[in-house]
Design an enzyme around this catalytic site. Structure first.
Site, short mmCIF file in Angstrom:
data_model
loop_
_atom_site.label_atom_id
_atom_site.label_comp_id
_atom_site.label_asym_id
_atom_site.label_seq_id
_atom_site.Cartn_x
_atom_site.Cartn_y
_atom_site.Cartn_z
N ASP A 134 27.64 79.57 30.01
CA ASP A 134 26.94 78.29 29.91
C ASP A 134 27.86 77.15 29.48
OD1 ASP A 134 24.25 79.21 30.58
OD2 ASP A 134 24.33 80.28 28.67
N ASP A 135 29.12 77.45 29.23
CA ASP A 135 30.05 76.43 28.75
C ASP A 135 30.45 75.50 29.90
OD1 ASP A 135 32.15 75.88 26.35
OD2 ASP A 135 33.09 75.56 28.30
N LEU A 136 30.27 74.20 29.71
CA LEU A 136 30.55 73.25 30.78
C LEU A 136 32.03 73.24 31.15
CD1 LEU A 136 29.51 71.06 32.69
CD2 LEU A 136 29.83 69.39 30.84
#
Length: 211
Positions: free
Chosen positions: A160-162
């Site tokens: 989920d890390d951009l």
């Protein structure tokens, strides 16, 4: 028993063999310099909570003020936090939401939900995620950062890390960001070295464009 730790040369060699696109990223970025810095999980999560939604400089200022509230201690103990009136913590710059979070962290440290570092090192990754996300204000991403940068766990992929998603799009020549599910699926080829793959996906964003 202690969990597997990072093997940087072995991980890099395996990743270069498993994924040609990541091989090009590794060649462009250079050697992996990931160096985990262990500390008590209570302190790591305390600092992570303070940093939420703030710049590094602003969070650093607040942390210094918080520490100054508890002389002569270098860092407040859980019992210190629970015994301190909210106005004193607010005066150090903590929001009401963060005060509630660090008080919950303190209480869960005292009751054993948040274990000591020695115990944490013997736990499985998913068990750590489940235990620590019970703390108010602590999500999966925060625990994944602890696993990677504090415990040096070798197979963490923060889907989920951009930054990871942007790095993947750049490394693989995509015009759109991958979904977390797509990133997870592709990342299967990086096991059991997904922490190092993640580090390179972050770093590729700093590398110069080929053109």
């Amino acid at each position: 028993m202690p969990r597997p730790q990072l093997d940087l040369p072995g991980a890099v060699h395996a990743l270069r063999s498993a994924d040609p696109s990541l091989d090009r990223v590794i060649a462009a970025v250079g050697p992996c310099t990931l160096a985990p810095a262990p500390c008590h999980p209570y302190r790591a999560l305390f600092e992570a909570i303070v940093h939420q939604q703030l710049s590094g400089a602003a969070a650093g200022t607040i942390l210094r003020r918080v520490r100054a509230t508890f002389p002569p201690r270098r860092f407040p103990r859980p019992a210190d936090v629970l015994a301190t009136p909210q106005p004193r913590l607010r005066a150090a710059g903590l929001s009401r939401q963060k005060i509630a979070a660090i008080r919950d962290l303190a209480a869960r440290t005292l009751d054993g939900t948040v274990p000591r570092l020695e115990r944490l090192r013997r736990m499985e990754d998913q068990e750590i995620v489940e235990r620590l996300t019970a703390v108010r204000g602590v999500g999966r991403w925060t625990v994944e950062m602890l696993l990677m940068f504090r415990l040096g766990r070798p197979d963490i992929l923060p889907i989920d890390d951009l930054g990871i998603r942007k790095g993947f799009a750049r490394a693989f020549g995509r015009r759109t960001l991958p979904t977390p599910a797509q990133l997870l699926r592709h990342g299967e080829r990086w096991r059991p070295h997904r922490t190092i793959a993640s580090w390179y996906l972050w770093r590729v964003l700093d590398a110069p464009d080929d053109d």
